[in-house]
Design a protein around this motif. Structure first.
Motif, mmCIF file in Angstrom:
data_model
loop_
_atom_site.group_PDB
_atom_site.id
_atom_site.type_symbol
_atom_site.label_atom_id
_atom_site.label_comp_id
_atom_site.label_asym_id
_atom_site.label_seq_id
_atom_site.Cartn_x
_atom_site.Cartn_y
_atom_site.Cartn_z
ATOM 1 N N TRP A 17 1.686 -5.683 1.634
ATOM 2 C CA TRP A 17 2.460 -5.101 0.548
ATOM 3 C C TRP A 17 2.313 -6.028 -0.644
ATOM 4 C CZ3 TRP A 17 3.290 -4.224 5.517
ATOM 5 C CH2 TRP A 17 3.672 -2.953 5.916
ATOM 6 N N TRP A 18 2.241 -5.461 -1.851
ATOM 7 C CA TRP A 18 1.939 -6.251 -3.037
ATOM 8 C C TRP A 18 2.686 -5.713 -4.246
ATOM 9 C CZ3 TRP A 18 -0.023 -3.078 -6.734
ATOM 10 C CH2 TRP A 18 -0.607 -1.904 -6.310
ATOM 11 N N THR A 19 2.772 -6.564 -5.270
ATOM 12 C CA THR A 19 3.267 -6.160 -6.581
ATOM 13 C C THR A 19 2.340 -6.734 -7.635
ATOM 14 O OG1 THR A 19 4.702 -8.078 -6.822
ATOM 15 C CG2 THR A 19 5.701 -6.111 -5.881
ATOM 16 N N ASN A 20 2.272 -6.041 -8.761
ATOM 17 C CA ASN A 20 1.537 -6.532 -9.917
ATOM 18 C C ASN A 20 2.580 -6.924 -10.956
ATOM 19 O OD1 ASN A 20 0.215 -6.873 -12.338
ATOM 20 N ND2 ASN A 20 -1.222 -5.215 -11.993
ATOM 21 N N PRO A 21 2.767 -8.228 -11.209
ATOM 22 C CA PRO A 21 3.817 -8.656 -12.130
ATOM 23 C C PRO A 21 3.578 -8.214 -13.579
ATOM 24 C CG PRO A 21 2.604 -10.537 -11.260
ATOM 25 C CD PRO A 21 2.067 -9.328 -10.592
ATOM 26 N N GLU A 22 2.330 -7.922 -13.938
ATOM 27 C CA GLU A 22 2.036 -7.488 -15.310
ATOM 28 C C GLU A 22 2.482 -6.054 -15.562
ATOM 29 O OE1 GLU A 22 -2.108 -8.095 -15.982
ATOM 30 O OE2 GLU A 22 -2.013 -10.210 -15.461
ATOM 31 N N THR A 23 2.389 -5.201 -14.533
ATOM 32 C CA THR A 23 2.706 -3.781 -14.711
ATOM 33 C C THR A 23 3.933 -3.339 -13.924
ATOM 34 O OG1 THR A 23 1.334 -3.089 -12.847
ATOM 35 C CG2 THR A 23 0.254 -3.253 -15.002
ATOM 36 N N THR A 24 4.448 -4.188 -13.065
ATOM 37 C CA THR A 24 5.541 -3.913 -12.120
ATOM 38 C C THR A 24 5.169 -2.852 -11.085
ATOM 39 O OG1 THR A 24 6.706 -2.245 -13.461
ATOM 40 C CG2 THR A 24 7.306 -4.559 -13.824
ATOM 41 N N LYS A 25 3.899 -2.482 -11.010
ATOM 42 C CA LYS A 25 3.442 -1.549 -9.979
ATOM 43 C C LYS A 25 3.467 -2.257 -8.629
ATOM 44 C CE LYS A 25 -0.435 1.417 -8.767
ATOM 45 N NZ LYS A 25 -1.785 1.870 -9.104
ATOM 46 N N SER A 26 3.739 -1.502 -7.586
ATOM 47 C CA SER A 26 3.719 -2.084 -6.242
ATOM 48 C C SER A 26 3.107 -1.073 -5.283
ATOM 49 C CB SER A 26 5.127 -2.465 -5.790
ATOM 50 O OG SER A 26 5.940 -1.319 -5.719
ATOM 51 N N GLY A 27 2.697 -1.564 -4.137
ATOM 52 C CA GLY A 27 2.103 -0.680 -3.154
ATOM 53 C C GLY A 27 1.810 -1.405 -1.867
ATOM 54 N N ASP A 28 1.127 -0.714 -0.981
ATOM 55 C CA ASP A 28 0.698 -1.321 0.268
ATOM 56 C C ASP A 28 -0.665 -0.774 0.622
ATOM 57 O OD1 ASP A 28 1.380 0.734 2.859
ATOM 58 O OD2 ASP A 28 2.357 1.162 0.959
ATOM 59 N N ASN A 29 -1.472 -1.615 1.268
ATOM 60 C CA ASN A 29 -2.828 -1.257 1.660
ATOM 61 C C ASN A 29 -3.177 -1.945 2.961
ATOM 62 O OD1 ASN A 29 -2.876 -1.392 -1.532
ATOM 63 N ND2 ASN A 29 -4.408 0.085 -0.881
ATOM 64 N N THR A 30 -4.213 -1.409 3.613
ATOM 65 C CA THR A 30 -4.729 -2.098 4.790
ATOM 66 C C THR A 30 -5.469 -3.349 4.329
ATOM 67 O OG1 THR A 30 -6.854 -0.972 4.761
ATOM 68 C CG2 THR A 30 -5.066 0.088 6.007
ATOM 69 N N ARG A 31 -5.711 -4.232 5.253
ATOM 70 C CA ARG A 31 -6.477 -5.442 4.941
ATOM 71 C C ARG A 31 -7.862 -5.068 4.434
ATOM 72 N NH1 ARG A 31 -7.758 -9.294 9.784
ATOM 73 N NH2 ARG A 31 -8.913 -7.444 10.348
ATOM 74 N N ALA A 32 -8.514 -4.114 5.076
ATOM 75 C CA ALA A 32 -9.860 -3.697 4.663
ATOM 76 C C ALA A 32 -9.867 -3.145 3.239
ATOM 77 C CB ALA A 32 -10.402 -2.664 5.641
ATOM 78 N N GLU A 33 -8.857 -2.369 2.876
ATOM 79 C CA GLU A 33 -8.790 -1.815 1.522
ATOM 80 C C GLU A 33 -8.661 -2.919 0.481
ATOM 81 O OE1 GLU A 33 -6.668 2.486 2.473
ATOM 82 O OE2 GLU A 33 -5.411 0.726 2.112
ATOM 83 N N LEU A 34 -7.838 -3.918 0.751
ATOM 84 C CA LEU A 34 -7.683 -5.005 -0.219
ATOM 85 C C LEU A 34 -8.921 -5.884 -0.288
ATOM 86 C CD1 LEU A 34 -3.942 -6.071 -0.012
ATOM 87 C CD2 LEU A 34 -5.148 -4.940 -1.868
ATOM 88 N N VAL A 35 -9.594 -6.101 0.819
ATOM 89 C CA VAL A 35 -10.844 -6.867 0.795
ATOM 90 C C VAL A 35 -11.864 -6.147 -0.077
ATOM 91 C CG1 VAL A 35 -12.823 -7.601 2.193
ATOM 92 C CG2 VAL A 35 -10.496 -8.079 2.969
ATOM 93 N N THR A 36 -11.988 -4.845 0.074
ATOM 94 C CA THR A 36 -12.913 -4.059 -0.749
ATOM 95 C C THR A 36 -12.536 -4.148 -2.216
ATOM 96 O OG1 THR A 36 -13.366 -2.551 1.074
ATOM 97 C CG2 THR A 36 -13.834 -1.735 -1.141
ATOM 98 N N TRP A 37 -11.261 -4.049 -2.542
ATOM 99 C CA TRP A 37 -10.780 -4.142 -3.921
ATOM 100 C C TRP A 37 -11.161 -5.498 -4.526
ATOM 101 C CZ3 TRP A 37 -6.878 -7.244 -6.160
ATOM 102 C CH2 TRP A 37 -6.470 -6.862 -7.444
ATOM 103 N N ILE A 38 -10.951 -6.577 -3.775
ATOM 104 C CA ILE A 38 -11.290 -7.919 -4.245
ATOM 105 C C ILE A 38 -12.793 -8.052 -4.470
ATOM 106 C CG2 ILE A 38 -11.388 -10.359 -3.558
ATOM 107 C CD1 ILE A 38 -8.651 -9.778 -2.096
ATOM 108 N N GLN A 39 -13.592 -7.558 -3.551
ATOM 109 C CA GLN A 39 -15.043 -7.656 -3.677
ATOM 110 C C GLN A 39 -15.555 -6.890 -4.895
ATOM 111 O OE1 GLN A 39 -16.107 -6.270 0.239
ATOM 112 N NE2 GLN A 39 -16.315 -8.355 1.019
ATOM 113 N N LYS A 40 -15.021 -5.712 -5.150
ATOM 114 C CA LYS A 40 -15.429 -4.934 -6.328
ATOM 115 C C LYS A 40 -15.083 -5.670 -7.612
ATOM 116 C CE LYS A 40 -15.281 -0.301 -4.373
ATOM 117 N NZ LYS A 40 -14.581 0.988 -4.378
#
Length: 64
Positions: free
Chosen positions: A23-46
């Motif tokens: 689970w995560w939050t973006n302090p710049e936009t106050t958006k929050s959400g949750d993702n699988t580990r694989a989804e976040l790894v892909t996001w970081i790599q992109k």
């Protein structure tokens, strides 16, 4: 954009290899959400590829 990990779900153990969901939050936009580990790894790599490509075009030295 930097996100802050606020919580994790573990499955089958208690070490980082057992993280299944984050689970995560973006302090710049106050958006929050949750993702699988694989989804976040892909996001970081992109984001890393996009950052390297941008830096290559500017002549700035990439940290990677």
């Amino acid at each position: 954009m930097a996100i802050q990990i606020t919580s994790v779900r573990l499955s089958g153990g208690t070490t980082h290899q057992h993280i299944t969901r984050l689970w995560w939050t973006n302090p710049e936009t106050t958006k929050s959400g949750d993702n699988t580990r694989a989804e976040l790894v892909t996001w970081i790599q992109k984001r890393a590829r996009r950052t390297r490509a941008t830096r290559a075009g500017t002549g700035r030295r990439s940290p990677w």
